[in-house]
Design an enzyme around this catalytic site. Sequence first.
Site, PDB file in Angstrom:
ATOM      1  N   GLY A 118       0.552  -0.970  -0.099  1.00 47.39           N
ATOM      2  CA  GLY A 118       0.044  -0.254  -0.504  1.00 47.39           C
ATOM      3  C   GLY A 118       0.587   0.998  -0.071  1.00 47.39           C
ATOM      4  N   TYR A 123     -16.599   1.537   9.205  1.00 47.23           N
ATOM      5  CA  TYR A 123     -15.226   1.790   9.470  1.00 47.23           C
ATOM      6  C   TYR A 123     -14.367   1.945  10.627  1.00 47.23           C
ATOM      7  CZ  TYR A 123     -10.522   3.317   7.569  1.00 47.23           C
ATOM      8  OH  TYR A 123      -9.314   4.037   7.729  1.00 47.23           O
TER       9      TYR A 123
END
Length: 276
Positions: free
Chosen positions: A10, A124
């Site tokens: 990432g 989230y």
Amino acid sequence: MRIVLTGAGGGLGRAFLGCVPSHHEVVPLTRADLDVGDHDAVMQTIPPLAPDLVLNAAAFTAVDANESDPARAFRDNAQGPHSLALAARLCDAMLLHVSTDYVFDGAKSTPYDETDEPRPLSTYGRAKLAGERLVTQSLPDAFIVRTGYVFGAGEDYLSGQLRRLRAGEVAAGLEDRVGSPTFVDHLAARLLPLALTRRFGTYHLAGPEPASWFDVLHRLRTLGDLPGEVKGQRAADLDLPAPRPARSALASVFVENLSLPMFPPLDDALRAILAR
């Protein structure tokens, strides 16, 4: 120091690999190498590597996808960090776990510091907060690093809008949500120095200037003399599935006492991504 880096593929993982001093040994693990949500895989992979530090940059960060897939949200963002903490405890390693400004509800008019009570609005945010708590309950030698509005890795929102501005197209940014825009390279460069303090706890590491993405795009366009135009958006007009905090800028009451380098001004960060 031997560092195991999860989420190495990432943006933050790549930025960390680009800045860690060469006298430290880093074992980078992408999602293909290790799915942190797989408890058995974590327990079989991490302890044999004998790390001094596990740095967890792996996460399921698509906020709206978290809302529609809560099972994966809690698997990857809560149970995954818990497994890493348990694995780190087995091999006497420290853990640095990266969390988010979305653990806050956005009702505070000034930036949130580490003493403010989290009240997440979205799946989230709830999953990330659960991950924080599972880590700290399981491993005393742990750091929680909250950050937000991270940009500059190439596949993030701001990098995409920069490409539009350079192409002479219209870039759109929200006017009514404010956070702490944080250049990924500046964040990555402060993670290892924080870990080396061994002053375990929860810290906010984020850019120094609260701003909306609309403000950031205007500054980016001006600094780069870019041909595209900037259009303002309102959050209500986007009709996104997951609720988001209107104000989630971060501040710290602890970091300035750790002798970490201060974050450069936002304009310096924007000049850095323009220079790439």
